[in-house]
Design a protein around this motif. Structure first.
Motif, PDB file in Angstrom:
ATOM      1  N   THR A 183       4.747   4.929   7.099  1.00  0.00           N
ATOM      2  CA  THR A 183       3.856   4.046   6.348  1.00  0.00           C
ATOM      3  C   THR A 183       3.540   4.622   4.967  1.00  0.00           C
ATOM      4  N   THR A 202      -3.816  -2.097   1.320  1.00  0.00           N
ATOM      5  CA  THR A 202      -3.010  -2.331   2.512  1.00  0.00           C
ATOM      6  C   THR A 202      -2.284  -1.052   2.886  1.00  0.00           C
ATOM      7  N   LEU A 204       1.588  -0.147   4.049  1.00  0.00           N
ATOM      8  CA  LEU A 204       2.931  -0.684   4.190  1.00  0.00           C
ATOM      9  C   LEU A 204       3.672   0.015   5.319  1.00  0.00           C
ATOM     10  N   LEU A 206       7.288   0.915   6.207  1.00  0.00           N
ATOM     11  CA  LEU A 206       8.570   0.953   5.509  1.00  0.00           C
ATOM     12  C   LEU A 206       9.698   1.384   6.437  1.00  0.00           C
ATOM     13  N   TYR A 238      10.256  -6.109  -3.353  1.00  0.00           N
ATOM     14  CA  TYR A 238       9.345  -7.201  -3.020  1.00  0.00           C
ATOM     15  C   TYR A 238       9.562  -8.323  -4.035  1.00  0.00           C
ATOM     16  N   PHE A 246       1.991  -8.017  -0.969  1.00  0.00           N
ATOM     17  CA  PHE A 246       2.610  -7.156   0.036  1.00  0.00           C
ATOM     18  C   PHE A 246       2.706  -7.830   1.403  1.00  0.00           C
ATOM     19  N   THR A 249       8.121  -8.741   4.034  1.00  0.00           N
ATOM     20  CA  THR A 249       8.940  -7.591   4.400  1.00  0.00           C
ATOM     21  C   THR A 249       9.893  -7.304   3.245  1.00  0.00           C
TER      22      THR A 249
END
Length: 298
Positions: A183, A202, A204, A206, A238, A246, A249
């Motif tokens: 993350t 947030t 993420l 990954l 993105y 965000f 995916t």
């Protein structure tokens, strides 16, 4: 870097040719095209802003001078500014806004023990005279961090990635936790002088490979539509960032190289410049990478 079973025979041959000194072998670096070698005096390029296709502005990280450098695409050092009021504790990222103000992320925090995190804001260096440039200071902290350093499974407070969007500076964490969970945390602060608690936006998810999934750079396209995060060998793209942020995916692109890539900047909406640090006889280069829009955007 440790060798990887995933490296292709092609990549091995390219590296061999580079070590033998053949220009053909050095022309490509995995999927990256070499544009130029950085001057030998710039061994640890840690942040970059491409103000156009002809030149880039770069910084170096800890133990290096508190200077902002302009380098052209032939690898020539054009000029540099001493950043007044901007000591280099550990500079790790560069970003710019639409007015040309440049932001220097002094938030490198390998040991997760720093309490003096900050970002320096300098005016557009392209139009500044002389060899010194005044810096404003934006101090901040991560309110989630309570221990300095935290335990090994909570080492989430290093950062090497920064981008500017709609009056805010977004900071992407470099996760050093053990075990590594793949993350990356995202915080933001306003882009004006002050002292802030960074707002956690947030986390993420990954990928889980420690060596290729730590985020080392970020860049937003001139249109504000495309955000790209960089790691040691991958891009996380993105699309429609302005609309979806965000909540999507990311598209993952393996660059098929594993050098110390720590700098990335959009040049146009479909062209990226990247840079790596010089280490163990490799790197220290400026690269280009074409990033066309995906089919669904055409």
């Amino acid at each position: 870097m440790r060798s990887r079973l995933r490296c292709t025979l092609f990549s091995f041959k390219m590296l061999t040719l580079c070590l033998l000194g053949t220009s053909m072998g050095c022309a490509q670096h995995g999927k990256l095209e070499v544009v130029a070698d950085f001057p030998k005096s710039l061994n640890e390029v840690s942040g970059m802003w491409a103000a156009g296709e002809a030149a880039v502005w770069v910084i170096e990280d800890s133990s290096n001078p508190d200077r902002l450098f302009e380098v052209d695409t032939s690898g020539q050092l054009l000029r540099s500014f001493k950043v007044k009021g901007g000591g280099n504790k550990d500079w790790e990222a560069l970003a710019a806004d639409s007015l040309g103000n440049v932001y220097i992320g002094d938030f490198g925090n390998n040991g997760n023990s720093r309490k003096n995190l900050r970002i320096y804001k300098v005016p557009d260096p392209r139009i500044e005279p002389g060899d010194k440039i005044d810096a404003e200071r934006l101090d901040f902290n991560y309110p989630e961090q309570e221990e300095f350093p935290p335990t090994s499974d909570s080492m989430r407070f290093d950062a090497e990635a920064l981008f500017h969007y709609q009056g805010m500076l977004y900071i992407i964490g470099k996760n050093r936790s053990d075990p590594f969970d793949g993350t990356a945390d995202v915080w933001r602060i306003p882009d004006s002088t002050g002292t802030y608690e960074a707002s956690h936006i947030t986390q993420l998810q990954l990928c889980r490979d420690f060596e290729t999934c730590q985020i080392t750079g970020a860049t937003l396209s001139p249109s504000g539509e495309r955000l790209v995060l960089l790691s040691y060998g991958k891009l996380f793209v993105y699309e429609d960032f302005g609309k979806r942020s965000f909540s999507q995916t990311p598209r993952v692109i393996d660059l098929e190289t594993r050098s110390q890539l720590e700098s990335i900047s959009f040049v146009t909406n479909t062209l990226l410049y990247l840079a790596d640090e010089r280490s163990h006889g490799r790197g220290g280069n400026l690269y280009r990478f074409e990033l066309p829009y995906p089919a669904f955007k055409k």
